[in-house]
Design an enzyme around this catalytic site. Structure first.
Site, PDB file in Angstrom:
ATOM      1  N   GLY A 234     -55.071 -28.637 -47.819  1.00 56.76           N
ATOM      2  CA  GLY A 234     -56.056 -27.580 -47.997  1.00 56.76           C
ATOM      3  C   GLY A 234     -55.488 -26.187 -48.096  1.00 56.76           C
ATOM      4  N   GLY A 235     -54.225 -26.036 -48.533  1.00 54.84           N
ATOM      5  CA  GLY A 235     -53.665 -24.710 -48.740  1.00 54.84           C
ATOM      6  C   GLY A 235     -53.630 -23.902 -47.461  1.00 54.84           C
TER       7      GLY A 235
ATOM      8  N   THR B  25     -47.034 -32.659 -51.436  1.00 55.81           N
ATOM      9  CA  THR B  25     -47.922 -31.963 -52.363  1.00 55.81           C
ATOM     10  C   THR B  25     -47.285 -31.775 -53.725  1.00 55.81           C
ATOM     11  OG1 THR B  25     -49.255 -29.958 -52.642  1.00 55.81           O
ATOM     12  CG2 THR B  25     -47.081 -29.684 -51.637  1.00 55.81           C
TER      13      THR B  25
ATOM     14  N   THR C  87     -53.342 -31.160 -51.666  1.00 55.84           N
ATOM     15  CA  THR C  87     -52.176 -31.686 -50.979  1.00 55.84           C
ATOM     16  C   THR C  87     -52.636 -32.988 -50.328  1.00 55.84           C
ATOM     17  OG1 THR C  87     -51.336 -29.452 -50.580  1.00 55.84           O
ATOM     18  CG2 THR C  87     -50.498 -31.141 -49.119  1.00 55.84           C
TER      19      THR C  87
END
Length: 529
Positions: free
Chosen positions: A422-423, A359, A341
């Site tokens: 980073g999720g 993202t 992202t």
């Protein structure tokens, strides 16, 4: 506890401070420079965000772009309040759930440990493409708050696309990490690979200048500069995207594009010590952030924020908040996911702020490129659980559940805009950095550079190796623990970018180990973007 590393090197970023102008902090310094030039030309923070959004989609095309989605928090100084804008992706109204049968082959191969689907149809390829929202989001923000004409804001991105992306060592590394999947789509292979195998690279000499051919993207951006959102959702570009996705086997219709809408809302107001964190409501990480912050404040006093006991309390709070998220929102994203992202934060000279996350979901999204537009396509369908009967199960015409967590925080003496990529690691990073700023009074640079932990995936807690000693020992007494290095790739603790305002002074910086990221101050010499 596992892991033992040498700490013979220390890396810092200088950060930037502007005494009279604005600051842009982004994961790519070229995009940050574009935004700073917009501020120098008299643009609002939102104008700069439009320019950065498009520019970063060119120079970091595997992370985001017009075919993605996301969210932003905006602070309006003249109103003294924050606004939340959600432009997440949606599944197509034409989506056929029966096209995604479970394979019985265990867990999926990418970010989420869902049950695997036949041929990974929800993970890669055109069948994983969702209805995009980024274009609608930045257009809505500009329509409400922008001052500089739209076409001027897109001009830098057009120029960058015409030049083509220089493939340095980091770009080559990113492309190589996904080369096997990119090779499956002829158009992605043509754009990113040599002979369908290796990343286009600049070789071993500093003078080599291998560039991606982004001319088709440049043509698309030029049309968007002339015609705006209408071309993307209702005009020629929409028709081209629908045709390309459909011909490659995916689900996307002109009605999906025409019917897409962003959502403006009041942000969550999260009390944090003597200040407030303004965060995204709804299908984002904002509610989970609010849960974690509440637990932290019950778990330790602000004066003890640097103690081993406070780190244990933070890990407990994060674990409990994620357990609640999993139960009620159905989010199972793996904390081991790579950074996939992009985030940037902006403050202008008047004090207006933007914290914006966008993202494609996975790195390179669906690993498919639209040949008609040159745009990399998202894989938003992977956000849904392919098993029926779950809170987040796959269905037609449904909003995606995102882990984005842009915030605006304020205390009696300062205000900041912050977010990360980073999720599932995003929220723990944003929460801890906010804590450093609001509990310990750190500068933005020190707060981002401070060691962090991650407790967003399963029983194990991952902790920065620099916390080895009393903090790591206390954590190891309570949880399975692993020490991790802070590296350029992959990011073990998310990749943040933040700006801060104290009085009339602005500052900003990005993740220390981000090879391309940086904060850029508005130039003193005013010129057109």
């Amino acid at each position: 506890m596992s892991g033992s590393f040498s700490r013979s090197q220390q890396t810092r970023k200088p950060g930037v401070t502007a005494t009279s102008g604005g600051v842009v902090a982004a994961q790519h310094v070229v995009a940050a420079e574009v935004g700073a030039q917009v501020l120098a030309a008299g643009g609002d923070a939102v104008d700069a965000a439009v320019a950065v959004s498009f520019a970063i989609g060119v120079v970091e095309p595997w992370m985001s772009g017009p075919m993605g989605g996301g969210a932003m928090m905006l602070w309006r100084e003249d109103e003294g309040r924050a606004h939340a804008l959600n432009y997440g992706m949606r599944s197509s109204a034409t989506l056929d759930v029966s096209h995604y049968p479970l394979s019985g082959a265990g867990k999926a191969s990418d970010l989420f440990p869902w049950e695997a689907v036949v041929e990974d149809r929800n993970v890669t390829g055109a069948t994983s493409v969702a209805v995009p929202g980024t274009m609608a989001g930045i257009s809505a923000a500009h329509g409400r708050f922008g001052r500089i004409p739209w076409d001027r804001l897109l001009a830098p991105a057009v120029d960058l696309a015409k030049q083509g992306l220089h493939v340095d060592w980091y770009a080559a590394l990113i492309i190589a990490s996904s080369a096997r999947d990119l090779a499956l789509d002829p158009d992605a292979a043509t754009l990113y690979l040599d002979d369908g195998q290796w990343p286009k690279g600049s070789g071993w000499t500093a003078l080599a200048d291998q560039r991606l051919d982004q001319s088709k993207m440049a043509e698309t951006l030029e049309q968007l500069a002339r015609e705006g959102e209408a071309a993307f959702y209702r005009g020629d570009i929409a028709a081209a995207l629908v045709r390309d996705v459909t011909e490659k086997g995916g689900f996307l219709s002109m009605d999906d594009m025409r019917d897409y809408r962003v959502t403006w809302s009041d942000p969550l107001a999260i009390p944090f010590r003597d200040g407030t964190l303004h965060a995204m409501p709804g299908l984002t990480a904002g509610p989970t952030l609010a849960d974690a912050i509440s637990r932290w404040q019950d778990g330790y006093e602000a004066s003890d924020a640097d103690s081993p006991a406070a780190y244990v309390a933070r890990a407990n709070g994060l674990r409990a908040a994620y357990a609640e998220r999993l139960t009620n929102m159905g989010d199972h994203e793996s904390a081991k996911a790579p950074s996939c992202t992009t985030h940037f934060s902006i403050v202008d000279s008047a004090g207006n702020m933007v914290s914006m996350t966008q993202t494609l979901l996975s790195i390179f999204g669906s690993k498919v490129v639209s040949p008609s537009t040159g745009l990399s396509l998202n894989n938003g369908i992977m956000w849904f659980d392919p098993e029926p009967g779950k809170p987040n199960s796959l269905a037609p015409d449904k909003a995606c559940l995102m882990n984005v967590c842009p915030v605006v925080g304020e205390t009696p003496t300062r205000r900041f805009a912050l977010g990360a990529s980073g999720g599932r690691k995003i929220m723990p990073a944003v929460a801890q950095i906010s804590g450093h700023l609001m509990e310990q009074g750190m500068s933005m640079q020190d707060a981002i550079e401070a060691p962090r932990l991650d407790a967003s995936g399963g029983a194990q807690v991952v902790v920065d190796e620099r916390l080895a000693g009393p903090v790591a020992d206390a954590l190891a007494d309570n949880f399975p623990l692993a020490l991790a290095q802070r590296l350029p790739f992959p990011f073990a603790f998310a990749c943040p970018a933040g700006v801060m305002r104290e009085g009339t002074s602005n500052s900003g910086t990005t993740e220390t180990m981000s090879p391309w990221g940086d904060g850029v101050a508005e130039p003193e010499t005013k010129k057109a973007p």
